[in-house]
Design a protein around this motif. Structure first.
Motif, PDB file in Angstrom:
ATOM      1  N   ASP A  32       0.821  -1.202   0.000  1.00  0.00           N
ATOM      2  CA  ASP A  32       0.000   0.000   0.000  1.00  0.00           C
ATOM      3  C   ASP A  32       0.860   1.259   0.000  1.00  0.00           C
ATOM      4  O   ASP A  32       1.874   1.342   0.690  1.00  0.00           O
ATOM      5  CB  ASP A  32      -0.898   0.043   1.239  1.00  0.00           C
ATOM      6  CG  ASP A  32      -1.942  -1.054   1.245  1.00  0.00           C
ATOM      7  OD1 ASP A  32      -2.571  -1.260   2.297  1.00  0.00           O
ATOM      8  OD2 ASP A  32      -2.116  -1.713   0.201  1.00  0.00           O
ATOM      9  N   MET A  33       0.428   2.230  -0.748  1.00  0.00           N
ATOM     10  CA  MET A  33       0.949   3.597  -0.650  1.00  0.00           C
ATOM     11  C   MET A  33      -0.248   4.521  -0.609  1.00  0.00           C
ATOM     12  O   MET A  33      -1.225   4.317  -1.342  1.00  0.00           O
ATOM     13  CB  MET A  33       1.840   3.967  -1.827  1.00  0.00           C
ATOM     14  CG  MET A  33       3.179   3.228  -1.850  1.00  0.00           C
ATOM     15  SD  MET A  33       4.309   3.873  -3.108  1.00  0.00           S
ATOM     16  CE  MET A  33       4.839   5.422  -2.355  1.00  0.00           C
ATOM     17  N   GLY A  34      -0.171   5.529   0.227  1.00  0.00           N
ATOM     18  CA  GLY A  34      -1.326   6.401   0.334  1.00  0.00           C
ATOM     19  C   GLY A  34      -1.051   7.661   1.109  1.00  0.00           C
ATOM     20  O   GLY A  34       0.106   8.024   1.345  1.00  0.00           O
ATOM     21  N   TRP A  35      -2.135   8.320   1.473  1.00  0.00           N
ATOM     22  CA  TRP A  35      -2.061   9.618   2.139  1.00  0.00           C
ATOM     23  C   TRP A  35      -2.960   9.640   3.368  1.00  0.00           C
ATOM     24  O   TRP A  35      -4.085   9.130   3.340  1.00  0.00           O
ATOM     25  CB  TRP A  35      -2.492  10.720   1.177  1.00  0.00           C
ATOM     26  CG  TRP A  35      -1.592  10.860   0.007  1.00  0.00           C
ATOM     27  CD1 TRP A  35      -1.701  10.241  -1.199  1.00  0.00           C
ATOM     28  CD2 TRP A  35      -0.408  11.666  -0.063  1.00  0.00           C
ATOM     29  NE1 TRP A  35      -0.666  10.605  -2.021  1.00  0.00           N
ATOM     30  CE2 TRP A  35       0.136  11.492  -1.347  1.00  0.00           C
ATOM     31  CE3 TRP A  35       0.227  12.532   0.819  1.00  0.00           C
ATOM     32  CZ2 TRP A  35       1.296  12.141  -1.764  1.00  0.00           C
ATOM     33  CZ3 TRP A  35       1.376  13.184   0.402  1.00  0.00           C
ATOM     34  CH2 TRP A  35       1.906  12.989  -0.869  1.00  0.00           C
ATOM     35  N   TYR A  36      -2.450  10.264   4.406  1.00  0.00           N
ATOM     36  CA  TYR A  36      -3.199  10.528   5.620  1.00  0.00           C
ATOM     37  C   TYR A  36      -3.145  12.035   5.863  1.00  0.00           C
ATOM     38  O   TYR A  36      -2.254  12.720   5.385  1.00  0.00           O
ATOM     39  CB  TYR A  36      -2.596   9.795   6.814  1.00  0.00           C
ATOM     40  CG  TYR A  36      -2.828   8.310   6.827  1.00  0.00           C
ATOM     41  CD1 TYR A  36      -2.232   7.484   5.884  1.00  0.00           C
ATOM     42  CD2 TYR A  36      -3.649   7.735   7.777  1.00  0.00           C
ATOM     43  CE1 TYR A  36      -2.453   6.120   5.887  1.00  0.00           C
ATOM     44  CE2 TYR A  36      -3.869   6.360   7.806  1.00  0.00           C
ATOM     45  CZ  TYR A  36      -3.263   5.556   6.863  1.00  0.00           C
ATOM     46  OH  TYR A  36      -3.487   4.212   6.891  1.00  0.00           O
ATOM     47  N   LEU A  37      -4.092  12.528   6.623  1.00  0.00           N
ATOM     48  CA  LEU A  37      -4.052  13.918   7.021  1.00  0.00           C
ATOM     49  C   LEU A  37      -4.167  14.026   8.539  1.00  0.00           C
ATOM     50  O   LEU A  37      -4.715  13.148   9.205  1.00  0.00           O
ATOM     51  CB  LEU A  37      -5.134  14.744   6.333  1.00  0.00           C
ATOM     52  CG  LEU A  37      -6.613  14.479   6.640  1.00  0.00           C
ATOM     53  CD1 LEU A  37      -7.060  15.148   7.940  1.00  0.00           C
ATOM     54  CD2 LEU A  37      -7.478  14.986   5.511  1.00  0.00           C
ATOM     55  N   GLN A  38      -3.638  15.109   9.045  1.00  0.00           N
ATOM     56  CA  GLN A  38      -3.756  15.391  10.469  1.00  0.00           C
ATOM     57  C   GLN A  38      -4.030  16.872  10.633  1.00  0.00           C
ATOM     58  O   GLN A  38      -3.184  17.717  10.316  1.00  0.00           O
ATOM     59  CB  GLN A  38      -2.493  14.995  11.226  1.00  0.00           C
ATOM     60  CG  GLN A  38      -2.641  15.088  12.731  1.00  0.00           C
ATOM     61  CD  GLN A  38      -1.530  14.364  13.475  1.00  0.00           C
ATOM     62  OE1 GLN A  38      -0.467  14.092  12.939  1.00  0.00           O
ATOM     63  NE2 GLN A  38      -1.790  14.039  14.733  1.00  0.00           N
ATOM     64  N   ALA A  39      -5.231  17.166  11.103  1.00  0.00           N
ATOM     65  CA  ALA A  39      -5.606  18.545  11.388  1.00  0.00           C
ATOM     66  C   ALA A  39      -5.177  18.889  12.814  1.00  0.00           C
ATOM     67  O   ALA A  39      -5.007  17.987  13.642  1.00  0.00           O
ATOM     68  CB  ALA A  39      -7.112  18.716  11.221  1.00  0.00           C
ATOM     69  N   PRO A  40      -5.018  20.172  13.126  1.00  0.00           N
ATOM     70  CA  PRO A  40      -4.581  20.566  14.477  1.00  0.00           C
ATOM     71  C   PRO A  40      -5.485  20.005  15.558  1.00  0.00           C
ATOM     72  O   PRO A  40      -6.709  20.135  15.489  1.00  0.00           O
ATOM     73  CB  PRO A  40      -4.655  22.093  14.424  1.00  0.00           C
ATOM     74  CG  PRO A  40      -4.463  22.426  12.993  1.00  0.00           C
ATOM     75  CD  PRO A  40      -5.135  21.322  12.229  1.00  0.00           C
ATOM     76  N   GLU A  45      -5.662  10.643  10.086  1.00  0.00           N
ATOM     77  CA  GLU A  45      -6.708   9.803   9.501  1.00  0.00           C
ATOM     78  C   GLU A  45      -6.426   9.554   8.033  1.00  0.00           C
ATOM     79  O   GLU A  45      -5.799  10.369   7.349  1.00  0.00           O
ATOM     80  CB  GLU A  45      -8.084  10.448   9.682  1.00  0.00           C
ATOM     81  CG  GLU A  45      -8.218  11.826   9.073  1.00  0.00           C
ATOM     82  CD  GLU A  45      -9.558  12.475   9.412  1.00  0.00           C
ATOM     83  OE1 GLU A  45      -9.836  12.645  10.615  1.00  0.00           O
ATOM     84  OE2 GLU A  45     -10.306  12.802   8.468  1.00  0.00           O
ATOM     85  N   LEU A  46      -6.946   8.457   7.554  1.00  0.00           N
ATOM     86  CA  LEU A  46      -6.733   8.054   6.170  1.00  0.00           C
ATOM     87  C   LEU A  46      -7.462   8.991   5.218  1.00  0.00           C
ATOM     88  O   LEU A  46      -8.621   9.349   5.438  1.00  0.00           O
ATOM     89  CB  LEU A  46      -7.242   6.628   5.954  1.00  0.00           C
ATOM     90  CG  LEU A  46      -7.188   6.107   4.516  1.00  0.00           C
ATOM     91  CD1 LEU A  46      -5.741   5.877   4.077  1.00  0.00           C
ATOM     92  CD2 LEU A  46      -7.995   4.831   4.380  1.00  0.00           C
ATOM     93  N   VAL A  47      -6.780   9.351   4.133  1.00  0.00           N
ATOM     94  CA  VAL A  47      -7.409  10.097   3.044  1.00  0.00           C
ATOM     95  C   VAL A  47      -7.674   9.143   1.882  1.00  0.00           C
ATOM     96  O   VAL A  47      -8.803   9.014   1.407  1.00  0.00           O
ATOM     97  CB  VAL A  47      -6.511  11.248   2.575  1.00  0.00           C
ATOM     98  CG1 VAL A  47      -7.165  11.977   1.394  1.00  0.00           C
ATOM     99  CG2 VAL A  47      -6.238  12.221   3.711  1.00  0.00           C
ATOM    100  N   ALA A  48      -6.619   8.493   1.421  1.00  0.00           N
ATOM    101  CA  ALA A  48      -6.753   7.578   0.293  1.00  0.00           C
ATOM    102  C   ALA A  48      -5.557   6.639   0.281  1.00  0.00           C
ATOM    103  O   ALA A  48      -4.465   7.002   0.721  1.00  0.00           O
ATOM    104  CB  ALA A  48      -6.832   8.346  -1.024  1.00  0.00           C
ATOM    105  N   VAL A  49      -5.783   5.433  -0.232  1.00  0.00           N
ATOM    106  CA  VAL A  49      -4.716   4.447  -0.330  1.00  0.00           C
ATOM    107  C   VAL A  49      -4.858   3.691  -1.639  1.00  0.00           C
ATOM    108  O   VAL A  49      -5.981   3.455  -2.114  1.00  0.00           O
ATOM    109  CB  VAL A  49      -4.737   3.476   0.873  1.00  0.00           C
ATOM    110  CG1 VAL A  49      -6.039   2.721   0.944  1.00  0.00           C
ATOM    111  CG2 VAL A  49      -3.553   2.536   0.836  1.00  0.00           C
TER     112      VAL A  49
END
Length: 119
Positions: A32-40, A45-49
């Motif tokens: 898997d390769m993907g993106w997570y985000l973290q807000a202040p 949390e997962l965005v897309a994989v």
């Protein structure tokens, strides 16, 4: 494995950004390769994989607006973000997972890239 992310920035609501993340080093068995985000003040949390087999998965909040893609030859994953909203503002982290036939796995994280969407 080292992950180098790029492409964040400041954009107005409704605009677009494209994130890129290149993996280097011992990249065999990258799954898997993907993106997570973290807000202040919030958890990552997962965005897309995107899996090595080509399947993709998205958070409900980005379906229809974001598209993840991979260049397997370049060990690079992209996140095309359209129709951006202020609530998309966060630090975006690239993630990759290596897996081996004996059942082992290891996770890697990029350095994070800031995405800011102004209203």
């Amino acid at each position: 494995v080292q992950l180098q992310a790029s492409g964040g920035g400041l954009v107005q609501a409704g605009g677009s950004l494209r994130l890129s993340c290149a993996a280097s080093g011992s990249t065999a068995n990258l799954n898997d390769m993907g993106w997570y985000l973290q807000a202040p003040g919030k958890q990552r949390e997962l965005v897309a994989v995107a899996s090595s087999g080509g399947s993709t998965n998205y958070a409900d909040s980005v379906k229809g607006r974001f598209t993840i893609s991979r260049d397997y030859a370049k060990n690079t994953v992209y996140l095309q973000m359209n129709s951006l909203k202020p609530e998309d503002t966060a630090v975006y982290y690239c993630h990759a997972r290596q897996t081996w036939g004996w059942g082992g796995s290891r996770d890697y994280w990029g350095q994070g890239t800031q995405v800011t969407v102004s209203s």
